[in-house]
Design a protein around this motif. Structure first.
Motif, PDB file in Angstrom:
ATOM      1  N   PHE A 580      16.436   7.988  19.234  1.00  0.00           N
ATOM      2  CA  PHE A 580      17.845   7.919  19.602  1.00  0.00           C
ATOM      3  C   PHE A 580      18.424   9.325  19.608  1.00  0.00           C
ATOM      4  O   PHE A 580      18.183  10.135  18.722  1.00  0.00           O
ATOM      5  CB  PHE A 580      18.635   6.981  18.688  1.00  0.00           C
ATOM      6  CG  PHE A 580      18.593   7.327  17.226  1.00  0.00           C
ATOM      7  CD1 PHE A 580      19.602   8.086  16.646  1.00  0.00           C
ATOM      8  CD2 PHE A 580      17.543   6.887  16.420  1.00  0.00           C
ATOM      9  CE1 PHE A 580      19.571   8.395  15.302  1.00  0.00           C
ATOM     10  CE2 PHE A 580      17.508   7.192  15.073  1.00  0.00           C
ATOM     11  CZ  PHE A 580      18.525   7.958  14.510  1.00  0.00           C
ATOM     12  N   MET A 581      19.180   9.595  20.670  1.00  0.00           N
ATOM     13  CA  MET A 581      19.786  10.908  20.861  1.00  0.00           C
ATOM     14  C   MET A 581      20.980  10.725  21.783  1.00  0.00           C
ATOM     15  O   MET A 581      20.866  10.110  22.834  1.00  0.00           O
ATOM     16  CB  MET A 581      18.793  11.878  21.507  1.00  0.00           C
ATOM     17  CG  MET A 581      19.362  13.274  21.793  1.00  0.00           C
ATOM     18  SD  MET A 581      18.251  14.260  22.819  1.00  0.00           S
ATOM     19  CE  MET A 581      16.829  14.396  21.760  1.00  0.00           C
ATOM     20  N   GLN A 587      21.501   9.480  28.049  1.00  0.00           N
ATOM     21  CA  GLN A 587      20.281   9.443  27.235  1.00  0.00           C
ATOM     22  C   GLN A 587      19.577   8.088  27.303  1.00  0.00           C
ATOM     23  O   GLN A 587      18.659   7.818  26.540  1.00  0.00           O
ATOM     24  CB  GLN A 587      20.619   9.759  25.773  1.00  0.00           C
ATOM     25  CG  GLN A 587      21.432  11.031  25.583  1.00  0.00           C
ATOM     26  CD  GLN A 587      20.697  12.269  26.025  1.00  0.00           C
ATOM     27  OE1 GLN A 587      19.483  12.299  26.081  1.00  0.00           O
ATOM     28  NE2 GLN A 587      21.450  13.314  26.353  1.00  0.00           N
ATOM     29  N   GLN A 588      20.011   7.240  28.226  1.00  0.00           N
ATOM     30  CA  GLN A 588      19.504   5.870  28.251  1.00  0.00           C
ATOM     31  C   GLN A 588      17.991   5.797  28.425  1.00  0.00           C
ATOM     32  O   GLN A 588      17.318   4.984  27.800  1.00  0.00           O
ATOM     33  CB  GLN A 588      20.199   5.084  29.376  1.00  0.00           C
ATOM     34  CG  GLN A 588      19.919   3.588  29.343  1.00  0.00           C
ATOM     35  CD  GLN A 588      20.524   2.881  30.537  1.00  0.00           C
ATOM     36  OE1 GLN A 588      20.382   3.323  31.662  1.00  0.00           O
ATOM     37  NE2 GLN A 588      21.222   1.792  30.293  1.00  0.00           N
ATOM     38  N   ASN A 589      17.454   6.663  29.270  1.00  0.00           N
ATOM     39  CA  ASN A 589      16.029   6.568  29.587  1.00  0.00           C
ATOM     40  C   ASN A 589      15.122   6.889  28.410  1.00  0.00           C
ATOM     41  O   ASN A 589      13.970   6.447  28.369  1.00  0.00           O
ATOM     42  CB  ASN A 589      15.690   7.487  30.761  1.00  0.00           C
ATOM     43  CG  ASN A 589      16.222   6.965  32.072  1.00  0.00           C
ATOM     44  OD1 ASN A 589      16.499   5.779  32.197  1.00  0.00           O
ATOM     45  ND2 ASN A 589      16.389   7.837  33.046  1.00  0.00           N
ATOM     46  N   ILE A 590      15.601   7.681  27.446  1.00  0.00           N
ATOM     47  CA  ILE A 590      14.707   8.037  26.339  1.00  0.00           C
ATOM     48  C   ILE A 590      14.576   6.906  25.324  1.00  0.00           C
ATOM     49  O   ILE A 590      13.682   6.932  24.485  1.00  0.00           O
ATOM     50  CB  ILE A 590      15.176   9.313  25.619  1.00  0.00           C
ATOM     51  CG1 ILE A 590      16.410   9.034  24.742  1.00  0.00           C
ATOM     52  CG2 ILE A 590      15.429  10.440  26.574  1.00  0.00           C
ATOM     53  CD1 ILE A 590      16.687  10.121  23.732  1.00  0.00           C
ATOM     54  N   ILE A 591      15.469   5.926  25.384  1.00  0.00           N
ATOM     55  CA  ILE A 591      15.450   4.856  24.383  1.00  0.00           C
ATOM     56  C   ILE A 591      14.413   3.820  24.790  1.00  0.00           C
ATOM     57  O   ILE A 591      14.634   2.993  25.670  1.00  0.00           O
ATOM     58  CB  ILE A 591      16.843   4.217  24.228  1.00  0.00           C
ATOM     59  CG1 ILE A 591      17.857   5.273  23.815  1.00  0.00           C
ATOM     60  CG2 ILE A 591      16.808   3.085  23.204  1.00  0.00           C
ATOM     61  CD1 ILE A 591      19.282   4.810  23.827  1.00  0.00           C
ATOM     62  N   GLN A 592      13.258   3.899  24.171  1.00  0.00           N
ATOM     63  CA  GLN A 592      12.152   2.978  24.437  1.00  0.00           C
ATOM     64  C   GLN A 592      11.533   2.563  23.113  1.00  0.00           C
ATOM     65  O   GLN A 592      11.323   3.408  22.234  1.00  0.00           O
ATOM     66  CB  GLN A 592      11.081   3.655  25.298  1.00  0.00           C
ATOM     67  CG  GLN A 592      11.544   4.124  26.660  1.00  0.00           C
ATOM     68  CD  GLN A 592      10.439   4.839  27.422  1.00  0.00           C
ATOM     69  OE1 GLN A 592       9.276   4.868  26.990  1.00  0.00           O
ATOM     70  NE2 GLN A 592      10.784   5.418  28.556  1.00  0.00           N
ATOM     71  N   ALA A 604      13.998  13.832  19.287  1.00  0.00           N
ATOM     72  CA  ALA A 604      15.067  12.882  18.977  1.00  0.00           C
ATOM     73  C   ALA A 604      14.844  12.280  17.594  1.00  0.00           C
ATOM     74  O   ALA A 604      13.749  12.321  17.033  1.00  0.00           O
ATOM     75  CB  ALA A 604      15.096  11.769  20.031  1.00  0.00           C
ATOM     76  N   GLY A 605      15.912  11.700  17.045  1.00  0.00           N
ATOM     77  CA  GLY A 605      15.758  10.946  15.811  1.00  0.00           C
ATOM     78  C   GLY A 605      14.905   9.708  16.052  1.00  0.00           C
ATOM     79  O   GLY A 605      14.909   9.148  17.137  1.00  0.00           O
ATOM     80  N   ARG A 624      22.252  -0.676  24.375  1.00  0.00           N
ATOM     81  CA  ARG A 624      22.054   0.596  25.090  1.00  0.00           C
ATOM     82  C   ARG A 624      21.366   0.399  26.443  1.00  0.00           C
ATOM     83  O   ARG A 624      21.515   1.237  27.335  1.00  0.00           O
ATOM     84  CB  ARG A 624      21.211   1.565  24.252  1.00  0.00           C
ATOM     85  CG  ARG A 624      21.856   2.092  22.989  1.00  0.00           C
ATOM     86  CD  ARG A 624      23.089   2.929  23.233  1.00  0.00           C
ATOM     87  NE  ARG A 624      22.873   4.105  24.047  1.00  0.00           N
ATOM     88  CZ  ARG A 624      22.610   5.315  23.559  1.00  0.00           C
ATOM     89  NH1 ARG A 624      22.517   5.504  22.250  1.00  0.00           N
ATOM     90  NH2 ARG A 624      22.460   6.334  24.366  1.00  0.00           N
ATOM     91  N   LYS A 625      20.614  -0.704  26.594  1.00  0.00           N
ATOM     92  CA  LYS A 625      19.767  -0.830  27.779  1.00  0.00           C
ATOM     93  C   LYS A 625      20.210  -1.891  28.781  1.00  0.00           C
ATOM     94  O   LYS A 625      19.777  -1.859  29.933  1.00  0.00           O
ATOM     95  CB  LYS A 625      18.331  -1.159  27.348  1.00  0.00           C
ATOM     96  CG  LYS A 625      17.685  -0.119  26.459  1.00  0.00           C
ATOM     97  CD  LYS A 625      17.332   1.150  27.204  1.00  0.00           C
ATOM     98  CE  LYS A 625      16.041   1.012  27.971  1.00  0.00           C
ATOM     99  NZ  LYS A 625      15.598   2.298  28.561  1.00  0.00           N
ATOM    100  N   CYS A 626      21.052  -2.842  28.375  1.00  0.00           N
ATOM    101  CA  CYS A 626      21.311  -3.984  29.264  1.00  0.00           C
ATOM    102  C   CYS A 626      22.262  -3.632  30.402  1.00  0.00           C
ATOM    103  O   CYS A 626      22.330  -4.361  31.393  1.00  0.00           O
ATOM    104  CB  CYS A 626      21.840  -5.178  28.475  1.00  0.00           C
ATOM    105  SG  CYS A 626      23.523  -5.000  27.859  1.00  0.00           S
TER     106      CYS A 626
END
Length: 839
Positions: A580-581, A587-592, A604-605, A624-626
């Motif tokens: 998370f960052m 920053q949506q794409n980095i959240i996986q 990122a954290g 964050r993703k929907c």
């Protein structure tokens, strides 16, 4: 159908023979499928008439054109040869044409990756081009059915394609003046007898010499002696078989004619082209001088051209705010004027001032005045707004600025330059020198991190040194919403009166998908910005909706909410993690969600997931993703939610469901704890290594809802099970106490149940098909990612393909994605209801 069931090469041959027999269609130009040239060259070389994409099926016209554009752009064919009059696309049923001039700007987009495979229709680059050209094609494409429109097609080719042929010199227009310039750089620039480094230090560019060459009357001869300039007010003019730079422009650095080292080479180059450019395009070429400035210089200066439709719209908003007679009642100063295009359309030239950094741009504006531009030369002047003292301004403008009441009748109307300094770690593509201006040094303490941006320096000087004026400016929404602009908002005192926002990629030299706003500020009021309702326009200039823009100062953000619930590294059974960052859509794409042993985005954290925080992790991930990241919501911030979501067990179960079928877990990194079904449900051929998820849910969902452990959230809120500071743990305990403790279990909604049902069919199909292959291929513990990889495979670069040849799989994965989209639509209103986002 006329050409059905034939191969592509045969199709091209038949189309060439049936419709273009009068032309040469045999020339191969890079990877372009089909070209049309005159049968005979003239003394000035080949003149292409048509470049086209060929397909053997029945294809969507925009798709064919996008593939052609990517093919041309990848090879930069438009740089290497004269572009044609038309681009085309045809399949076995139809053929379409679009004038090259209507799409030529696409090839000069900044920060665009032209190295993608043109035939891959799923890349973001392909989709971006398609989005940009569809509206162009709707207005400018000529489409003909081979059989139904036979006579019309023959007439079009005869009256349009054929007439693009010329035995005379090529005429210069808005379509070809940039490709001609690129060849001029190779042939003519080296034979100009001058030290280019010295010229560059004086802000004199090779493009100034090119414009001097363009605006020459060649008298329809091949002689150099009779060539004469038709625009003597250009920064550089052609004179006496060479070039002359006005003394006042160069501070007497160059006061003699600059000669040509090889006049014969010069003549050979220009004998191909008819100069000057066609009259109807001359003003456009002068106005778009910026396109000829090297990219590095354009970016260093942060200059870009304001599209005409936004200029006109901004002037309408000024009229609506200031009244019909505002141009007579107010004075206007564009202190970042460039070549003055923002001022086009204004009527009272005696009330208009224009200044810019580069003297070459002043020369262009003076030339435009000679051509009829509605400005006065003495009010168009060179001025470095970030460094020069106001005492250098024309006296009449000083009189306005120095008078408190007159300042209230001054509209500073600008599209300021955009350039950003490198960040402290020098890991950002910033521009050196941005922080060195006089204005920045003077106001650094109140700009905060906003001092890294040129446009913020413009705005703060206007606000502090021209108080009471009307400021009408184009800029990003950073000044309204950006985290690093909180100091700026605190110290920039003005009342925002009206705003419209548009997509940033409609501007030249702008990166990314985000909004740019036109904002009218009344600096006579000394307010700090809080919120405003903005009008939103799409790329075509159509009004679509209103959007509330708010400052997030003193807000608590979503990452502050989630951090306390991280599992510690020593916790038992870490089942996954996500980085998370940032708190916005950028920053949506980095959240996986990945396997805990997979190394991913160490900068990122990292949020470690176990059984106690799974519901909270799923809620964060889903929120964050929907919602899809768009240009419009790019600056929206995710926030610390209110307490409503704590007792909404259906919302929590929906988030869990969304997460189960959206993660990137790969079993190659270790045990997969994310299988949402039992072995029996999917007919697995071996026992799973982990039944964690089904044990967690207790039983698979049914349409009536399934009971789940009733203390899942409470467990996740036990401070002893998470890491964090004492303050964070105190907040966790607070949330635990707020939790509605009852025996009601999480309930899966019908939408969530439909997702499980669709997913179950996909898993069953995988176990059926994979178990029939070699044992080393079948993976009983396959995750959703593994299943996709099995069916879709990877390309030569190692990337997973976007599609599979297995029609059943494509139907099953398509159904799962459809059900997930329905579930996401059910979740989205709750994201706003519980305060994760503000509407």
């Amino acid at each position: 159908m006329k050409y059905k069931n034939i191969r592509e090469e045969e199709l091209k041959n038949k189309v060439g023979a049936d419709w273009f027999a009068a032309f040469d269609t045999t020339e191969i130009l890079g990877n372009i499928d089909f070209t049309v040239f005159p049968k005979q060259d003239n003394i000035f070389g080949r003149t292409p008439l048509l470049w086209a994409e060929a397909k053997t099926g029945n294809f969507d016209i925009p798709t064919m054109f996008v593939q052609l554009i990517l093919t041309i752009g990848k090879a930069r064919t438009f740089d290497k040869t004269m572009p044609p009059a038309f681009l085309g696309a045809f399949d076995f049923k139809k053929i379409a044409f679009v004038p090259y001039i209507n799409i030529s700007d696409i090839f000069y987009m900044n920060d665009f990756n032209w190295n993608v495979t043109p035939s891959n229709h799923e890349t973001k680059e392909f989709l971006l081009i398609k989005e940009r050209i569809e509206s162009i094609l709707n207005k400018n494409t000529y489409v003909y059915d081979y059989e139904k429109d036979e006579k019309e097609l023959q007439t079009f080719i005869k009256n349009n394609v054929a007439k693009a042929t010329t035995a005379n010199k090529l005429k210069i227009d808005k379509n070809n003046f940039i490709p001609i310039y690129l060849r001029w750089l190779e042939v003519v620039k080296p034979i100009i007898d001058v030290n280019w480094d010295d010229l560059k230090q004086a802000n004199i560019m090779d493009s100034d010499f090119y414009l001097a060459d363009l605006f020459v009357d060649d008298k329809d001869t091949q002689a150099l002696e009779d060539d004469s300039s038709i625009r003597d007010n250009l920064f550089v003019v052609f004179q006496n078989q060479g070039y002359k730079i006005a003394k006042e422009n160069i501070k007497q650095m160059f006061d003699a004619t600059i000669n040509l080292k090889n006049k014969e080479a010069y003549l050979q180059f220009w004998k191909r082209y008819k100069r000057p450019p066609l009259k109807e395009f001359q003003d456009y070429i002068i106005e778009r001088r910026d396109l000829l400035v090297p990219q590095d210089i354009r970016e260093r200066k942060g200059a870009f051209f304001t599209p005409r439709k936004w200029v006109e719209l901004s002037q309408k908003y000024l009229t609506d705010y200031l009244g019909q007679n505002w141009q007579d009642d107010y004075y206007i100063w564009d202190c970042a004027a460039g070549t003055g295009n923002l001022l086009v359309g204004l009527t009272n030239k005696y009330h208009i001032y224009a200044s810019t950094l580069d003297q070459a741009d002043i020369s262009v504006m003076h030339e435009r005045i000679d051509g009829g531009a509605n400005l006065i030369k003495k009010n168009v002047f060179q001025f470095d707004f970030l460094n020069d003292d106001f005492s250098k301004l024309p006296q009449s403008l000083q009189d306005i600025i120095n008078d408190e009441e007159k300042r209230k009748k001054l509209v500073v109307y600008i599209n300021p330059p955009y350039a950003e300094a490198p960040d402290r770690n020098f890991n950002k593509d910033g521009k050196a020198g941005v922080e060195q201006s006089y204005v920045n040094k003077k106001y650094a303490s109140i700009l905060g991190q906003g001092n890294r941006e040129l446009f913020a320096q413009f705005l703060i000087r206007i606000n502090k040194e021209i108080p009471g004026c009307i400021l009408a400016e184009f800029s990003t929404l950073k000044i309204l919403q950006g985290k690093h602009f909180s100091d700026f908002r605190l110290n920039f005192k003005a009342k925002i009166e009206t705003v419209f926002i548009v997509p940033a990629d409609t501007f030249d030299n702008v990166k990314g998908k985000f909004p740019i706003g036109f904002m009218i500020w009344n600096t006579d009021y000394r307010n700090s910005f809080k919120e405003v309702e903005a009008d939103v326009y799409n790329k075509d200039g159509q009004y679509i909706l209103q959007k509330k823009i708010i400052a997030y100062d003193n807000s608590n953000f979503i990452n502050e909410w989630i951090k306390p619930y991280r599992a510690s590294k020593t916790s038992n059974r870490i089942i996954g993690k996500f980085p998370f960052m940032g708190n916005d859509f950028q920053q949506q794409n980095i959240i996986q969600i990945n396997h805990p042993d997979m190394i991913y985005n160490k900068a990122a954290g990292q949020f470690l997931i176990n059984e106690y925080n799974l519901i909270i992790a799923s809620t964060y991930f889903t929120v964050r993703k929907c919602l899809q990241a768009t240009w419009l919501n790019d600056r929206d911030q995710f926030l610390y939610p209110d307490d409503g979501w704590l007792s909404d067990t259906e919302f929590q179960s929906n988030c869990l469901t969304y997460t189960l079928f959206n993660n990137n877990i790969q079993s190659q990194f270790g045990t997969n704890h994310w299988i949402p079904f039992t072995e029996y449900e999917v007919n697995a051929q071996d026992k799973f290594a982990s039944n964690f998820m089904t044990d967690f849910m207790k039983s698979p969902p049914t349409p009536k809802g399934v009971a789940v452990t009733n203390d899942l959230f409470s467990n996740a809120c036990q401070p002893e099970l998470v890491s964090g500071s004492p303050e964070m743990l105190k907040q966790v305990q607070h949330d635990k106490n707020k939790q509605v403790r009852n025996d009601k279990a999480l309930v899966f909604s019908p939408e969530a149940t439909a997702v499980f049902n669709a997913g179950r069919e996909l898993w069953k199909y995988y176990h059926k098909m994979a178990s029939q292959t070699r044992n080393d291929v079948y993976n009983a513990n396959a995750s959703l990612y593994d299943i996709r990889e099995y069916f879709q495979g990877r390309n030569e670069k190692g990337r997973m393909n976007s599609k599979s040849d297995d029609a059943t799989y494509m139907e099953l994965i398509g159904n799962l994605r459809s059900q997930l989209a329905i579930l996401a639509d059910d979740i989205k209103p709750k994201v706003y209801e519980y305060g994760f986002l503000k509407e």
